[in-house]
Design a protein around this motif. Structure first.
Motif, PDB file in Angstrom:
ATOM      1  N   PRO A  54       0.784  -1.251   0.000  1.00 17.59           N
ATOM      2  CA  PRO A  54       0.000   0.000   0.000  1.00 17.59           C
ATOM      3  C   PRO A  54       0.814   1.298   0.000  1.00 17.59           C
ATOM      4  CG  PRO A  54      -1.061  -1.605   1.396  1.00 17.59           C
ATOM      5  CD  PRO A  54       0.267  -2.197   0.994  1.00 17.59           C
ATOM      6  N   PRO A  55       1.881   1.403   0.803  1.00 15.19           N
ATOM      7  CA  PRO A  55       2.608   2.681   0.746  1.00 15.19           C
ATOM      8  C   PRO A  55       3.156   2.979  -0.651  1.00 15.19           C
ATOM      9  CG  PRO A  55       3.327   1.385   2.631  1.00 15.19           C
ATOM     10  CD  PRO A  55       2.467   0.487   1.795  1.00 15.19           C
ATOM     11  N   LEU A  56       3.449   1.928  -1.406  1.00 17.14           N
ATOM     12  CA  LEU A  56       3.982   2.131  -2.751  1.00 17.14           C
ATOM     13  C   LEU A  56       2.877   2.474  -3.745  1.00 17.14           C
ATOM     14  CD1 LEU A  56       6.419  -0.891  -2.699  1.00 17.14           C
ATOM     15  CD2 LEU A  56       7.093   1.501  -2.874  1.00 17.14           C
ATOM     16  N   LEU A  57       1.678   2.026  -3.435  1.00 19.05           N
ATOM     17  CA  LEU A  57       0.569   2.213  -4.375  1.00 19.05           C
ATOM     18  C   LEU A  57      -0.206   3.493  -4.113  1.00 19.05           C
ATOM     19  CD1 LEU A  57      -0.667  -1.478  -4.363  1.00 19.05           C
ATOM     20  CD2 LEU A  57       0.497  -0.298  -6.231  1.00 19.05           C
ATOM     21  N   ARG A  58      -0.095   3.988  -2.884  1.00 16.65           N
ATOM     22  CA  ARG A  58      -0.783   5.237  -2.582  1.00 16.65           C
ATOM     23  C   ARG A  58      -0.022   6.391  -3.185  1.00 16.65           C
ATOM     24  NH1 ARG A  58      -3.162   3.012   2.305  1.00 16.65           N
ATOM     25  NH2 ARG A  58      -1.147   2.933   3.362  1.00 16.65           N
ATOM     26  N   GLY A  59      -0.589   7.430  -3.420  1.00 17.01           N
ATOM     27  CA  GLY A  59       0.075   8.554  -4.033  1.00 17.01           C
ATOM     28  C   GLY A  59      -0.927   9.250  -4.917  1.00 17.01           C
ATOM     29  N   PRO A  60      -0.572  10.253  -5.601  1.00 17.19           N
ATOM     30  CA  PRO A  60       0.756  10.841  -5.573  1.00 17.19           C
ATOM     31  C   PRO A  60       0.902  11.832  -4.422  1.00 17.19           C
ATOM     32  CG  PRO A  60      -0.590  11.926  -7.197  1.00 17.19           C
ATOM     33  CD  PRO A  60      -1.459  10.893  -6.545  1.00 17.19           C
ATOM     34  N   LEU A  61       2.072  11.830  -3.846  1.00 13.82           N
ATOM     35  CA  LEU A  61       2.393  12.779  -2.794  1.00 13.82           C
ATOM     36  C   LEU A  61       3.642  13.522  -3.227  1.00 13.82           C
ATOM     37  CD1 LEU A  61       2.056  10.266   0.137  1.00 13.82           C
ATOM     38  CD2 LEU A  61       0.401  12.012  -0.482  1.00 13.82           C
TER      39      LEU A  61
ATOM     40  N   ARG B  60      -6.030  -8.092   1.968  1.00 18.67           N
ATOM     41  CA  ARG B  60      -5.262  -9.221   2.492  1.00 18.67           C
ATOM     42  C   ARG B  60      -5.698 -10.525   1.832  1.00 18.67           C
ATOM     43  NH1 ARG B  60      -5.211  -6.618   7.276  1.00 18.67           N
ATOM     44  NH2 ARG B  60      -7.193  -7.508   7.935  1.00 18.67           N
ATOM     45  N   GLU B  61      -7.004 -10.626   1.637  1.00 14.65           N
ATOM     46  CA  GLU B  61      -7.536 -11.843   1.031  1.00 14.65           C
ATOM     47  C   GLU B  61      -7.012 -11.997  -0.400  1.00 14.65           C
ATOM     48  OE1 GLU B  61     -11.935 -13.769   0.011  1.00 14.65           O
ATOM     49  OE2 GLU B  61     -11.778 -11.769   0.890  1.00 14.65           O
ATOM     50  N   VAL B  62      -7.107 -10.902  -1.150  1.00  6.21           N
ATOM     51  CA  VAL B  62      -6.645 -10.934  -2.542  1.00  6.21           C
ATOM     52  C   VAL B  62      -5.161 -11.263  -2.604  1.00  6.21           C
ATOM     53  CG1 VAL B  62      -6.164  -9.479  -4.551  1.00  6.21           C
ATOM     54  CG2 VAL B  62      -8.420  -9.409  -3.461  1.00  6.21           C
ATOM     55  N   LEU B  63      -4.373 -10.565  -1.794  1.00  3.46           N
ATOM     56  CA  LEU B  63      -2.923 -10.770  -1.825  1.00  3.46           C
ATOM     57  C   LEU B  63      -2.547 -12.149  -1.302  1.00  3.46           C
ATOM     58  CD1 LEU B  63      -1.765  -7.202  -0.748  1.00  3.46           C
ATOM     59  CD2 LEU B  63      -1.668  -8.228  -3.026  1.00  3.46           C
TER      60      LEU B  63
ATOM     61  N   LEU C 278      -6.957  -0.112  -7.400  1.00  2.04           N
ATOM     62  CA  LEU C 278      -6.490   0.653  -6.246  1.00  2.04           C
ATOM     63  C   LEU C 278      -7.569   0.845  -5.190  1.00  2.04           C
ATOM     64  CD1 LEU C 278      -4.292   3.260  -8.118  1.00  2.04           C
ATOM     65  CD2 LEU C 278      -3.524   1.328  -6.737  1.00  2.04           C
ATOM     66  N   ALA C 279      -8.813   0.586  -5.572  1.00  3.26           N
ATOM     67  CA  ALA C 279      -9.892   0.700  -4.592  1.00  3.26           C
ATOM     68  C   ALA C 279      -9.682  -0.287  -3.446  1.00  3.26           C
ATOM     69  CB  ALA C 279     -11.239   0.452  -5.270  1.00  3.26           C
ATOM     70  N   LEU C 280      -8.956  -1.345  -3.724  1.00  3.97           N
ATOM     71  CA  LEU C 280      -8.697  -2.345  -2.686  1.00  3.97           C
ATOM     72  C   LEU C 280      -7.946  -1.766  -1.489  1.00  3.97           C
ATOM     73  CD1 LEU C 280      -7.713  -5.514  -4.735  1.00  3.97           C
ATOM     74  CD2 LEU C 280      -9.620  -5.281  -3.134  1.00  3.97           C
ATOM     75  N   LEU C 281      -7.225  -0.680  -1.742  1.00  3.54           N
ATOM     76  CA  LEU C 281      -6.463  -0.067  -0.644  1.00  3.54           C
ATOM     77  C   LEU C 281      -7.394   0.430   0.446  1.00  3.54           C
ATOM     78  CD1 LEU C 281      -3.797   1.937  -2.695  1.00  3.54           C
ATOM     79  CD2 LEU C 281      -3.521  -0.249  -1.520  1.00  3.54           C
ATOM     80  N   GLN C 282      -8.663   0.653   0.077  1.00  3.93           N
ATOM     81  CA  GLN C 282      -9.627   1.151   1.049  1.00  3.93           C
ATOM     82  C   GLN C 282     -10.243   0.011   1.871  1.00  3.93           C
ATOM     83  OE1 GLN C 282      -9.527   4.366   1.156  1.00  3.93           O
ATOM     84  NE2 GLN C 282      -8.291   4.354  -0.706  1.00  3.93           N
ATOM     85  N   ASP C 283      -9.957  -1.198   1.484  1.00  2.13           N
ATOM     86  CA  ASP C 283     -10.597  -2.348   2.128  1.00  2.13           C
ATOM     87  C   ASP C 283      -9.522  -3.355   2.565  1.00  2.13           C
ATOM     88  OD1 ASP C 283     -12.081  -4.517   2.919  1.00  2.13           O
ATOM     89  OD2 ASP C 283     -13.307  -4.613   1.098  1.00  2.13           O
TER      90      ASP C 283
END
Length: 631
Positions: A128-135, A535-538, A525-530
């Motif tokens: 997630p830290p790598l997928l969140r952004g842009p900052l 965890r299940e997907v990964l 990326l919506a998965l980052l909210q859930d």
RNA sequence: GCGCCCGUAGCUCAGUCGGAUAGAGCGUCGGCCUUCUAAGCCGAAUGUCGCAGGUUCGAUCCCUGCCGGGCGCGCCA
């Protein structure tokens, strides 16, 4: 940047876009994953072990064989507190950890406990830290730090030797900014001194009106040639005079008198010579600007030797009066006993003129007062280590508290296969030749096949980025205290551990993402909210290549932090090379097809590729390297 | 002479809080493209970690002394 694709690609395109930082809720040298693991382990240890999870996280290492596990904990350090042998501690700890949801497998092995991570849970922490952004890069530290680098002399040629300094300084600026510092990138140009007089002597006295016309495209480089010619002539006369050649001795004396005359006239602001100085100086500066633009390097502040010359002399008077400096043989300096092998640091010559050292003191004061910096970094070759020890000691004795936070970053020289670079023997590769040969080689050997298929502009951009990537990576990958033998032919190969290998790896991962998008398989990326669903997907990940890639990705943060803390960009090079190898093993494996897989596996792999792509992009960005969108 | 840096595979180098069988790139040899980029991937071979002591349960790593190489050392920058 040409070729930035359709909607939604912006996020994962590797072209230019706003940079972002990685924000973690943990210390710089560790990672959320390691802290999580360490907390679990700490909970399973007997209370007598009394170990802080943050410290324990530092002890976690990689087993020698990936088959043994993802992480290893050496138990030697617990032996004293627990009054047991490491193997017994390891066995008991392994038993206590059995059944923990964090681990798929826990095995004692001698004094170690080998841990195999529950990959889905681990990936849900790492990705997630790598997928969140842009900052954007954020200033999170209070310290303001200046990095001074490049420092070329006007009227001299810019060559590959200067490139190491430029790449190093630029990378340090980027690494420190990424690490949260407020950084001022500074340059310090040598626009006064004997080399100017030699160059102008040749320009004014030796050349005639017809010869005094520089080529429009490379006027600074041309000036450098004049300087080289002048310098060579003087050396030749010197040598000849030493063997008793009277004519040479006379010529040398005349030339020296003339260069001294030029120097004095410049100091006296003689209008005619000052005009020539300004004009020629501007030619050099224009060259430098072009070089920096091509290299993608920007400075916040450019200092000139000419602006600290007089302040330096005033400063000498001031501190001589205060008794900090002393007279010696008609000269003025300071005695720094701390440097036993050469305690006297000269700051004003007997003739009353200033020295390199004098200007460095005035420059330091200017830096402190004008920019209110807390920390001052000097990227200068290692031959000047003694000089900077003196400068910093002197600043301290002058009463500048910032002297404690002055640091010299020494680096070894760049040589050619034919030996050390020397203007005199012509053993030198000038910047323009370097650029043209690198770009030309990339175009003819790697990009020719895309002619007609890609827009010309994209091919040109691509060649530029690859040539630059090869140079920067080559200059940064070696530790600063290792000499670099610059072999142009070898650097042109672009295979193995090189910048283009990393750039190509990014193009490869970018290609998977792009093709996925074209097939309607965007990264979710919506998965980052859930988190639970994530965890299940990964959890669908499980191939060895996937495991290796996830753990490799976890190393980005520590690598960047270590490089910034130690002022060593080579750490990042080493890390990125490992990461790229992991990425390529994943991308090559038949067991890890992304777009041909289905369901959660595909979703998880897309996330993994996207995260890897971003990690490479972010890591390379800290080295000043940009990858083209496709190769 | 004094000071700083370097010495690890044939070559160029990682290995910086001391930890398992010392790693990578290049080169050599042998495999892998009908399937997301072969600038790639996989496998094989190659080491008195300059030498000698010391500290330690354990040293390429820390300490001491040597050997070899580079750089610097008062009016250059």
């Amino acid at each position: 940047m040409a070729g930035v694709g359709p909607q939604g690609e912006r996020r994962f395109a590797n072209g230019l876009r706003s940079e972002r930082g990685l924000v973690y809720a943990c210390g710089p040298m560790t990672t959320p994953l390691l802290l999580d693991v360490a907390a679990v382990i700490a909970g399973a240890l007997p209370p007598q072990a009394a170990v802080d999870p943050a410290e324990l996280a530092q002890w976690l290492s990689r087993p020698p064989d990936p088959a043994l596990g993802d992480l290893a904990l050496p138990c030697f350090k617990f032996a004293k507190a627990l009054r047991k042998g490491p193997p017994q501690i390891a066995a008991e700890l392994a038993a206590a950890l059995a059944g923990s949801p964090s681990f798929a497998r826990v095995e004692p092995a001698g004094g170690y406990v080998n841990l195999t991570l529950q990959l889905g849970a681990a990936a849900a922490i790492v990705l997630p830290p790598l997928l969140r952004g842009p900052l954007t890069v954020q200033v999170t530290r209070r310290e303001r730090v200046m990095v001074e680098y490049s420092q070329p002399n006007t009227h001299k040629a810019f060559h590959v030797g200067h490139m190491r300094n430029l790449c190093l300084g630029d990378a340090l600026v980027r690494l420190l900014r990424a690490d949260g510092y407020d950084v001022i990138a500074a340059n310090y140009l040598g626009d006064v001194g004997a080399h100017i007089a030699k160059c102008l002597w040749w320009y004014l006295d030796v050349l005639d009106d017809a010869g005094r016309v520089p080529p429009a495209a490379a006027r600074g480089e041309w000036l450098g040639e004049l300087y080289g010619a002048a310098s060579n002539q003087l050396s030749a006369w010197e040598d000849a005079a030493a063997t008793g050649d009277a004519a040479a001795a006379a010529a040398l004396a005349r030339a020296k008198a003339r260069t001294t005359e030029i120097l004095l006239a410049l100091e006296a602001r003689d209008p005619e010579l000052t005009r020539v100085w300004q004009q020629t100086r501007a030619w050099s500066l224009a060259d430098f600007d072009e070089i920096y633009r091509w290299c993608g390097v920007e400075f916040d502040r450019v200092f000139y030797e000419s602006e600290v010359d007089e302040p330096g002399l005033r400063l000498v008077d001031e501190f001589l009066a205060k008794g900090v400096f002393v007279q010696s043989d008609g000269a003025v300096g300071i005695v720094n006993d701390e440097i036993k092998h050469m305690p006297f640091f000269m700051l004003r010559k007997r003739d009353g003129t200033s020295l390199y050292a004098t200007k460095d003191l005035a420059l330091a004061r200017l830096k402190f007062e004008e920019h209110r910096i807390d920390r001052s970094i000097y990227v200068v070759d290692s031959r000047q280590s003694d000089h900077f020890r003196h400068v910093f000691l002197t600043l301290r004795k002058m009463g500048f508290p910032q002297a404690e936070r002055c640091e010299h970053v020494p680096y070894e020289m760049v040589e050619l296969p034919s030996g050390p670079m020397a203007t005199r023997s012509g053993n030198v590769i000038l910047f323009r030749a370097l650029r043209e040969r690198m770009v030309g080689h990339v175009l003819s050997h790697y990009l020719a096949k895309y002619r007609g298929e890609w827009p010309d502009e994209e091919i040109e951009t691509c060649a530029h980025l690859l040539a630059l990537g090869a140079i920067k990576y080559g200059m940064l990958a070696r530790d600063v205290n290792q000499k670099i033998v610059f072999d142009l032919e070898a650097w042109l190969e672009l295979e193995g551990n090189t910048g283009p290998y990393l750039q190509w790896t990014m193009a490869r991962s970018g290609s998977i993402l792009r093709k996925g998008q074209e097939q309607g398989l965007a990264v979710d990326l919506a998965l980052l909210q859930d988190p639970a669903r994530l965890r299940e997907v990964l959890g669908a990940l499980g191939q060895p290549e996937e495991r290796e890639l996830v753990t490799a990705l976890d190393g980005l943060r520590p690598a960047l932090a270590q490089a910034a803390a130690g002022l060593r960009p080579s750490v990042v090079c080493g890390y990125l090379h490992e990461l790229a190898k992991s990425m390529n093993r994943f991308a090559t494996s038949k067991q890890c097809r992304v777009l041909q897989s289905e369901g959660d596996v595909r979703t998880a792999r897309l996330l993994l590729v996207a995260a890897s792509h971003e990690a490479l992009r972010w890591g390379l960005a800290q080295l000043g390297i940009v990858a083209p969108p496709r190769l």
